[in-house]
Design an enzyme around this catalytic site. Structure first.
Site, PDB file in Angstrom:
ATOM      1  N   ASP A  70       3.656   4.634  -0.253  1.00 47.05           N
ATOM      2  CA  ASP A  70       4.099   4.277  -1.603  1.00 47.05           C
ATOM      3  C   ASP A  70       4.345   2.776  -1.681  1.00 47.05           C
ATOM      4  OD1 ASP A  70       4.886   5.266  -4.290  1.00 47.05           O
ATOM      5  OD2 ASP A  70       6.766   4.293  -3.766  1.00 47.05           O
TER       6      ASP A  70
HETATM    7  C1  LIG Z   1       1.127  -4.855  -6.137  1.00 49.26           C
HETATM    8  C2  LIG Z   1      -0.198  -4.128  -6.098  1.00 49.26           C
HETATM    9  C3  LIG Z   1      -0.277  -2.745  -6.197  1.00 49.26           C
HETATM   10  N1  LIG Z   1      -1.484  -2.099  -6.190  1.00 49.26           N
HETATM   11  C4  LIG Z   1      -1.568  -0.627  -6.306  1.00 49.26           C
HETATM   12  C5  LIG Z   1      -1.530   0.096  -4.955  1.00 49.26           C
HETATM   13  C6  LIG Z   1      -1.150   1.505  -5.366  1.00 49.26           C
HETATM   14  O1  LIG Z   1      -2.354   2.247  -5.646  1.00 49.26           O
HETATM   15  C7  LIG Z   1      -0.367   1.302  -6.660  1.00 49.26           C
HETATM   16  C8  LIG Z   1       1.077   1.665  -6.485  1.00 49.26           C
HETATM   17  O2  LIG Z   1       1.251   3.018  -6.779  1.00 49.26           O
HETATM   18  P1  LIG Z   1       1.600   4.126  -5.713  1.00 49.26           P
HETATM   19  O3  LIG Z   1       2.495   5.110  -6.403  1.00 49.26           O
HETATM   20  O4  LIG Z   1       2.097   3.507  -4.441  1.00 49.26           O
HETATM   21  O5  LIG Z   1       0.203   4.811  -5.390  1.00 49.26           O
HETATM   22  P2  LIG Z   1      -0.825   5.575  -6.333  1.00 49.26           P
HETATM   23  O6  LIG Z   1      -0.112   6.409  -7.362  1.00 49.26           O
HETATM   24  O7  LIG Z   1      -1.853   4.594  -6.841  1.00 49.26           O
HETATM   25  O8  LIG Z   1      -1.581   6.507  -5.286  1.00 49.26           O
HETATM   26  P3  LIG Z   1      -1.012   7.741  -4.412  1.00 49.26           P
HETATM   27  O9  LIG Z   1       0.433   7.947  -4.759  1.00 49.26           O
HETATM   28  O10 LIG Z   1      -1.850   8.917  -4.814  1.00 49.26           O
HETATM   29  O11 LIG Z   1      -1.228   7.327  -2.982  1.00 49.26           O
HETATM   30  O12 LIG Z   1      -0.474  -0.077  -7.003  1.00 49.26           O
HETATM   31  C9  LIG Z   1      -2.672  -2.827  -6.059  1.00 49.26           C
HETATM   32  O13 LIG Z   1      -3.770  -2.233  -6.057  1.00 49.26           O
HETATM   33  N2  LIG Z   1      -2.607  -4.192  -5.924  1.00 49.26           N
HETATM   34  C10 LIG Z   1      -1.432  -4.885  -5.948  1.00 49.26           C
HETATM   35  O14 LIG Z   1      -1.455  -6.136  -5.828  1.00 49.26           O
END
Ligand SMILES: Cc1cn([C@H]2C[C@H](O)[C@@H](COP(=O)(O)OP(=O)(O)OP(=O)(O)O)O2)c(=O)[nH]c1=O
Length: 198
Positions: A70
């Site tokens: 997460d």
């Molecule tokens: C800060 C930041 C976050 N993110 C993304 C990563 C994660 O996919 C998302 C944070 O949400 P998460 O809840 O961590 O993940 P998710 O819902 O996308 O996927 P899952 O729970 O099914 O594993 O933000 C980027 O792609 N680039 C960035 O610079």
């Protein structure tokens, strides 16, 4: 067999960089911070819940190992998750403008009877963003589905004046720390072959 409990294409792509074979488990875990819960405890709990939900689906498979993760953006102890719409994305970007925030990514690795975890914190400084920058970026659609309403690996790279910590951790899966956790479970990362083969 390793399984990634995630719907995120980024995590899939990042884990693939460790040259491993793995299955995907699409799990749905509510992401809601409990009253009084610290950002660190919250991100660690959600990662553990994702891994746990995945493990329930494959626990009958002997040797199954499940990875959950997460990512949250934290500014002044306030946690920014994924924006609900473009207006919320603009509000988050306005708050991040000209400030340094933290990005927390927790990774939890579970198998029947065993858990290992890591929490990686990085600091990201944003330049002062103009209203036009914010409106343009929000309209691109890129903030949606991303903690803090930005993607460092995308258009928001030009907003970043400094990064201290883990670039892959900001993107959603800190690769150095994840490789170390996997090693504890006897799973060894390697460099994918340059010809595209795993
Ligand atoms: C800060 C930041 C976050 N993110 C993304 C990563 C994660 O996919 C998302 C944070 O949400 P998460 O809840 O961590 O993940 P998710 O819902 O996308 O996927 P899952 O729970 O099914 O594993 O933000 C980027 O792609 N680039 C960035 O610079």
């Amino acid at each position: 067999m390793l399984h990634l409990a995630s719907k995120s294409p980024r995590r899939r792509e990042l884990l693939a960089r460790l040259g491993l074979d793995f299955g995907i488990l699409e799990v749905d875990v509510p992401e809601q911070r409990a009253p009084g819960e610290s950002p660190e405890d919250y991100v660690a709990r959600v990662a553990r819940e994702k891994a746990g939900a995945g493990l329930l689906r494959v626990v009958a498979v002997s040797g199954a190992v499940v990875l959950g993760s997460d990512t949250e953006v934290v500014l002044d102890d306030e946690v920014f998750g994924k924006p609900a719409d473009a207006a919320e994305a603009e509000a988050m970007l306005r708050r991040l403008s000209g400030r340094t925030h933290r990005v927390l990514t927790a990774v939890s690795l579970v198998s029947a009877g065993r858990e290992a975890r890591v929490l990686v914190a990085s600091e990201v400084a944003f330049a002062a963003l103009s209203d036009a920058d914010i409106a343009d970026y929000a309209a691109s659609g890129e903030p949606m589905g991303r903690a803090g309403a930005y993607a460092i690996q995308g258009g928001a790279e030009r907003f970043v004046t400094r990064l201290a910590g883990s670039y892959s951790g900001v993107m959603g899966l800190p690769l150095h720390e994840t490789a170390s956790l996997l090693r504890e479970f006897g799973i060894h990362a390697r460099t994918p072959r340059a010809d595209g083969g795993a």
